[in-house]
Design a protein around this motif. Structure first.
Motif, PDB file in Angstrom:
ATOM      1  N   SER A 147      50.837  47.083  51.786  1.00  0.00           N
ATOM      2  CA  SER A 147      50.271  48.098  52.679  1.00  0.00           C
ATOM      3  C   SER A 147      49.802  49.293  51.851  1.00  0.00           C
ATOM      4  CB  SER A 147      51.315  48.566  53.713  1.00  0.00           C
ATOM      5  OG  SER A 147      52.327  49.341  53.086  1.00  0.00           O
ATOM      6  N   VAL A 148      48.967  50.105  52.466  1.00  0.00           N
ATOM      7  CA  VAL A 148      48.440  51.290  51.776  1.00  0.00           C
ATOM      8  C   VAL A 148      49.509  52.371  51.664  1.00  0.00           C
ATOM      9  CG1 VAL A 148      46.065  50.843  52.441  1.00  0.00           C
ATOM     10  CG2 VAL A 148      47.529  52.164  53.973  1.00  0.00           C
ATOM     11  N   GLU A 149      50.575  52.261  52.450  1.00  0.00           N
ATOM     12  CA  GLU A 149      51.621  53.277  52.443  1.00  0.00           C
ATOM     13  C   GLU A 149      52.524  53.160  51.215  1.00  0.00           C
ATOM     14  OE1 GLU A 149      53.662  52.807  56.086  1.00  0.00           O
ATOM     15  OE2 GLU A 149      51.965  53.390  57.338  1.00  0.00           O
ATOM     16  N   LYS A 150      52.649  51.972  50.693  1.00  0.00           N
ATOM     17  CA  LYS A 150      53.495  51.760  49.521  1.00  0.00           C
ATOM     18  C   LYS A 150      52.624  51.640  48.275  1.00  0.00           C
ATOM     19  CE  LYS A 150      57.110  49.281  52.058  1.00  0.00           C
ATOM     20  NZ  LYS A 150      57.879  48.012  52.149  1.00  0.00           N
ATOM     21  N   SER A 151      53.168  52.123  47.180  1.00  0.00           N
ATOM     22  CA  SER A 151      52.431  52.023  45.929  1.00  0.00           C
ATOM     23  C   SER A 151      52.342  50.564  45.492  1.00  0.00           C
ATOM     24  CB  SER A 151      53.132  52.837  44.835  1.00  0.00           C
ATOM     25  OG  SER A 151      54.456  52.359  44.649  1.00  0.00           O
ATOM     26  N   ARG A 152      51.207  50.201  44.978  1.00  0.00           N
ATOM     27  CA  ARG A 152      51.001  48.822  44.563  1.00  0.00           C
ATOM     28  C   ARG A 152      51.618  48.572  43.194  1.00  0.00           C
ATOM     29  NH1 ARG A 152      44.681  48.412  46.432  1.00  0.00           N
ATOM     30  NH2 ARG A 152      45.080  48.140  48.672  1.00  0.00           N
ATOM     31  N   THR A 153      52.029  47.329  42.999  1.00  0.00           N
ATOM     32  CA  THR A 153      52.624  46.942  41.723  1.00  0.00           C
ATOM     33  C   THR A 153      51.524  46.499  40.776  1.00  0.00           C
ATOM     34  OG1 THR A 153      54.634  46.196  42.845  1.00  0.00           O
ATOM     35  CG2 THR A 153      54.248  45.388  40.600  1.00  0.00           C
ATOM     36  N   LYS A 154      51.549  47.031  39.569  1.00  0.00           N
ATOM     37  CA  LYS A 154      50.557  46.667  38.569  1.00  0.00           C
ATOM     38  C   LYS A 154      51.155  45.638  37.612  1.00  0.00           C
ATOM     39  CE  LYS A 154      47.954  50.992  38.610  1.00  0.00           C
ATOM     40  NZ  LYS A 154      47.414  52.102  37.774  1.00  0.00           N
ATOM     41  N   THR A 155      50.380  44.576  37.375  1.00  0.00           N
ATOM     42  CA  THR A 155      50.823  43.510  36.483  1.00  0.00           C
ATOM     43  C   THR A 155      49.684  43.100  35.569  1.00  0.00           C
ATOM     44  OG1 THR A 155      52.282  42.649  38.224  1.00  0.00           O
ATOM     45  CG2 THR A 155      51.848  41.205  36.342  1.00  0.00           C
ATOM     46  N   LYS A 156      49.952  43.001  34.291  1.00  0.00           N
ATOM     47  CA  LYS A 156      48.930  42.530  33.366  1.00  0.00           C
ATOM     48  C   LYS A 156      48.609  41.078  33.692  1.00  0.00           C
ATOM     49  CE  LYS A 156      50.141  45.461  29.427  1.00  0.00           C
ATOM     50  NZ  LYS A 156      50.604  45.476  28.006  1.00  0.00           N
ATOM     51  N   TYR A 157      47.340  40.731  33.619  1.00  0.00           N
ATOM     52  CA  TYR A 157      46.931  39.361  33.920  1.00  0.00           C
ATOM     53  C   TYR A 157      47.664  38.355  33.038  1.00  0.00           C
ATOM     54  CZ  TYR A 157      44.144  35.122  34.121  1.00  0.00           C
ATOM     55  OH  TYR A 157      43.756  33.807  34.245  1.00  0.00           O
ATOM     56  N   THR A 158      47.851  38.684  31.784  1.00  0.00           N
ATOM     57  CA  THR A 158      48.498  37.763  30.844  1.00  0.00           C
ATOM     58  C   THR A 158      49.967  37.517  31.161  1.00  0.00           C
ATOM     59  OG1 THR A 158      48.885  39.635  29.350  1.00  0.00           O
ATOM     60  CG2 THR A 158      46.943  38.259  28.933  1.00  0.00           C
ATOM     61  N   GLN A 159      50.533  38.342  32.047  1.00  0.00           N
ATOM     62  CA  GLN A 159      51.929  38.160  32.446  1.00  0.00           C
ATOM     63  C   GLN A 159      52.048  37.793  33.925  1.00  0.00           C
ATOM     64  OE1 GLN A 159      53.683  41.946  31.447  1.00  0.00           O
ATOM     65  NE2 GLN A 159      53.485  41.634  29.239  1.00  0.00           N
ATOM     66  N   SER A 160      50.936  37.466  34.523  1.00  0.00           N
ATOM     67  CA  SER A 160      50.912  37.248  35.969  1.00  0.00           C
ATOM     68  C   SER A 160      51.086  35.796  36.368  1.00  0.00           C
ATOM     69  CB  SER A 160      49.580  37.756  36.539  1.00  0.00           C
ATOM     70  OG  SER A 160      48.519  36.917  36.091  1.00  0.00           O
ATOM     71  N   GLU A 161      51.484  35.632  37.623  1.00  0.00           N
ATOM     72  CA  GLU A 161      51.593  34.296  38.192  1.00  0.00           C
ATOM     73  C   GLU A 161      50.205  33.695  38.411  1.00  0.00           C
ATOM     74  OE1 GLU A 161      54.161  32.067  41.666  1.00  0.00           O
ATOM     75  OE2 GLU A 161      53.385  34.074  42.083  1.00  0.00           O
ATOM     76  N   LEU A 162      49.213  34.539  38.652  1.00  0.00           N
ATOM     77  CA  LEU A 162      47.844  34.071  38.845  1.00  0.00           C
ATOM     78  C   LEU A 162      47.367  33.296  37.619  1.00  0.00           C
ATOM     79  CD1 LEU A 162      45.175  33.965  40.393  1.00  0.00           C
ATOM     80  CD2 LEU A 162      44.600  36.193  39.361  1.00  0.00           C
ATOM     81  N   ARG A 163      47.665  33.801  36.450  1.00  0.00           N
ATOM     82  CA  ARG A 163      47.257  33.119  35.209  1.00  0.00           C
ATOM     83  C   ARG A 163      47.888  31.731  35.122  1.00  0.00           C
ATOM     84  NH1 ARG A 163      49.466  34.465  29.265  1.00  0.00           N
ATOM     85  NH2 ARG A 163      47.934  33.334  27.986  1.00  0.00           N
ATOM     86  N   LEU A 164      49.160  31.645  35.484  1.00  0.00           N
ATOM     87  CA  LEU A 164      49.835  30.346  35.462  1.00  0.00           C
ATOM     88  C   LEU A 164      49.241  29.409  36.504  1.00  0.00           C
ATOM     89  CD1 LEU A 164      52.042  28.477  34.416  1.00  0.00           C
ATOM     90  CD2 LEU A 164      53.642  29.559  36.007  1.00  0.00           C
ATOM     91  N   LEU A 165      48.953  29.925  37.691  1.00  0.00           N
ATOM     92  CA  LEU A 165      48.344  29.115  38.745  1.00  0.00           C
ATOM     93  C   LEU A 165      47.004  28.535  38.290  1.00  0.00           C
ATOM     94  CD1 LEU A 165      49.055  31.328  41.874  1.00  0.00           C
ATOM     95  CD2 LEU A 165      49.776  28.961  41.599  1.00  0.00           C
ATOM     96  N   GLU A 166      46.189  29.371  37.680  1.00  0.00           N
ATOM     97  CA  GLU A 166      44.872  28.918  37.215  1.00  0.00           C
ATOM     98  C   GLU A 166      45.012  27.864  36.117  1.00  0.00           C
ATOM     99  OE1 GLU A 166      42.290  32.991  38.122  1.00  0.00           O
ATOM    100  OE2 GLU A 166      43.101  32.644  36.110  1.00  0.00           O
ATOM    101  N   THR A 167      46.002  28.042  35.271  1.00  0.00           N
ATOM    102  CA  THR A 167      46.241  27.078  34.192  1.00  0.00           C
ATOM    103  C   THR A 167      46.690  25.736  34.750  1.00  0.00           C
ATOM    104  OG1 THR A 167      46.852  28.847  32.643  1.00  0.00           O
ATOM    105  CG2 THR A 167      47.610  26.621  32.116  1.00  0.00           C
ATOM    106  N   MET A 168      47.630  25.778  35.691  1.00  0.00           N
ATOM    107  CA  MET A 168      48.155  24.547  36.290  1.00  0.00           C
ATOM    108  C   MET A 168      47.060  23.806  37.057  1.00  0.00           C
ATOM    109  SD  MET A 168      51.591  24.493  35.767  1.00  0.00           S
ATOM    110  CE  MET A 168      52.717  24.222  37.118  1.00  0.00           C
ATOM    111  N   GLU A 169      46.154  24.552  37.646  1.00  0.00           N
ATOM    112  CA  GLU A 169      45.084  23.940  38.424  1.00  0.00           C
ATOM    113  C   GLU A 169      44.070  23.254  37.518  1.00  0.00           C
ATOM    114  OE1 GLU A 169      41.798  25.173  41.862  1.00  0.00           O
ATOM    115  OE2 GLU A 169      43.032  26.701  40.899  1.00  0.00           O
TER     116      GLU A 169
END
Length: 251
Positions: A94-116
């Motif tokens: 939500s816009v009320e809570k501060s967003r969490t920042k994550t480096k792409y190289t340490q993200s789950e998204l990077r692993l997902l793309e690799t596995m795919e």
């Protein structure tokens, strides 16, 4: 100074956090498709199970050790290719809570793309039948087909029972290697995820996944066989040292 870009990756309160388990949802369909193809092939040719072996057809599928080694090697290579990316992902509900920042190289998204991408990547392999170990699965034209292509260029009629336009299409071994890859990732997804987030700085995926877990009580001999390129370089190095030694002896 590195240029760092930011990618906003907001998530809806009603949308659960993406999981690696998405891969499992697709697996039954892929496995079923392969099974149907195998049954139809057998029905049309009145084959028995032992007719699909190397003796009858020259087809040698990758064993469990070879599959684990090749897949772990390709995952590592894909991660190395994306290691230079400097994006930062921002996630939040939500816009009320501060967003969490994550480096792409340490993200789950990077692993997902690799596995795919990893299993489809194996379709670029060829089978180098002049080799007997796991290194028979490799990119590039095999020595056998290079020889055949050389004969064709010289005007020699070559008939191996396969149209020339299909010579470089994925073979039965390579197509099945992709299926074996998908099964491996489905069965050991949690182990790969643990390695990615907690262990990749301290040990290789091959050791963590293959040597210590998947093949713990099984044949692991293929893990000790170097890639063909490394073996060729080692051989060239030994020959170079031998020539130098011979030259010194002559002097």
């Amino acid at each position: 100074m590195k240029n760092t870009s930011t990618i906003h990756h907001a998530q809806s309160p009603l949308m659960p956090r993406p999981k690696l388990l998405w891969f499992k949802n697709m697996m039954p369909y892929r496995t079923l498709t392969w099974s149907i193809l195998l049954v139809v092939t057998c029905a049309l040719s009145s084959c028995s199970s032992d007719q699909f072996d190397e003796e009858n057809y020259g087809v040698k599928y990758a064993d469990e050790c070879e599959v684990c080694k090749i897949v772990s090697m390709e995952i590592t290579a894909l991660l190395a290719e994306s290691a230079h990316k400097h994006e930062v992902l921002e996630t939040g509900y939500s816009v009320e809570k501060s967003r969490t920042k994550t480096k792409y190289t340490q993200s789950e998204l990077r692993l997902l793309e690799t596995m795919e991408a990893v299993c489809e990547r194996l379709l670029t392999y060829s089978v180098h039948k002049e080799r007997q170990d796991w290194t028979r699965f490799a990119r590039g034209t095999s020595e056998t087909f290079r020889t055949l292509e050389g004969l064709v260029e010289k005007g020699v009629k070559v008939d191996i029972g396969i149209p020339q336009e299909l010579w470089h299409k994925p073979s039965a071994e390579v197509s099945y290697l992709r299926t074996q890859c998908e099964v491996l990732i489905e069965d050991h997804e949690d182990k790969i995820e643990t390695w990615y987030f907690k262990k990749q700085e301290s040990e290789s995926l091959e050791d963590y996944l293959c040597r210590q877990r998947v093949l713990k009580a099984k044949d692991r001999s293929c893990l000790d066989i170097l890639p063909a390129q490394v073996k060729d370089e080692s051989k060239a190095s030994r020959q170079k040292k031998k020539r130098k030694k011979e030259q010194k002896t002559e002097l």
